[in-house]
Write an enzyme that holds these catalytic residues in place. Sequence first.
Site: not given
Length: 357
Positions: A162, A244, A348
């Site tokens: 990520r 998320s 996130e």
Amino acid sequence: MTSLADFTTSAVGGPARTLVEAHTEAELIEAIRSADAAGEPLLLLGGGSNLLVADSGFAGTVIRIATTGFTVNDDDATCGGVMVTAQAGQPWDELVEYTVRHAYSGLEALSGIPGSTGAVPVQNVGAYGAEVSQTIAMVRTYDRQTQSIRSLANADLKFGYRDSLLKRTTDAGSPRFVVLTVQFQLGLGRMSAPVRYAELARELGVAVGERAYATDVRRAVLKLRAAKGMVLDSADRDTYSTGSFFTNPVVDAADAASLPEGAPRYPMPGSAVKLSAAWLIEQAGFGKGFGLAADAGFQAAGGRASLSTKHTLAVTNRGGASAEDLLSIARLVADGVEERFGIRLHPEPLLIGCSLN
């Protein structure tokens, strides 16, 4: 002033002082140069699925990237692949659907993810065992520091979990490198890339590491995502979120070993171990729908916001929620996990003008 809630999948966020829509690459670069020359704070907005904007809004220029379209170069098809180059504002799932229908393999496991194509390399978007870094060949960018076009190859982008160079050079939603186009190198054929995720393999009836028809993989991924409220649906409040909200934490082996025996652990390069944020959240006492019921212990946000009733990683707008309502749920969860396990969860999505602290 225009409310940014109208442009985000969580439907929260205050006004933008100035909103500019860029429909061509030339318009996008000119808008960036004008804002920079004026010393304006700058926020780039794509599909609005991976950011949470404060209720106070953004006191600067918001540029909505609306450049769409893609091209396919199959000159090297004899080598077993094609190059697909997409504009930054191209809706991501439309691109994925096209590649699957035309037997270009590699993106099928990333079906159903909301947002625009220009956003996917920034945080190396991934799902069901696949990451975009596995297929990205090059990203063309506008470098605001040098005021020039700069192409970054896969190795230049320094992809991680990520993470990427593009993300690490972004400050409060304002990037040094603005994505213009993304080029993917995809395989030819109706079979998918190897299926790496156990849940997806079970749904397909194949072993982990085997291939399946890409159309079947896309169908299965969409089914799994929909069951978790991760496919946008205006009639389903569980989909009014940033997806998320927390990344799966990556810790050292000692921290992973301190968790209960049943905690999911996924080895990473080196001695790092990836944990399941969803497992940590649930084991810390935050179940699906936390925030809706009075017996949850604390009815944060008055029921206007809650964890998804389908998936504990998503913080959802149940109707009439503010950004602060969503943050109040996220803070409770992050604090609770840290208190229970000593591990801090990190968001996130980009948090614009707000934080979990």
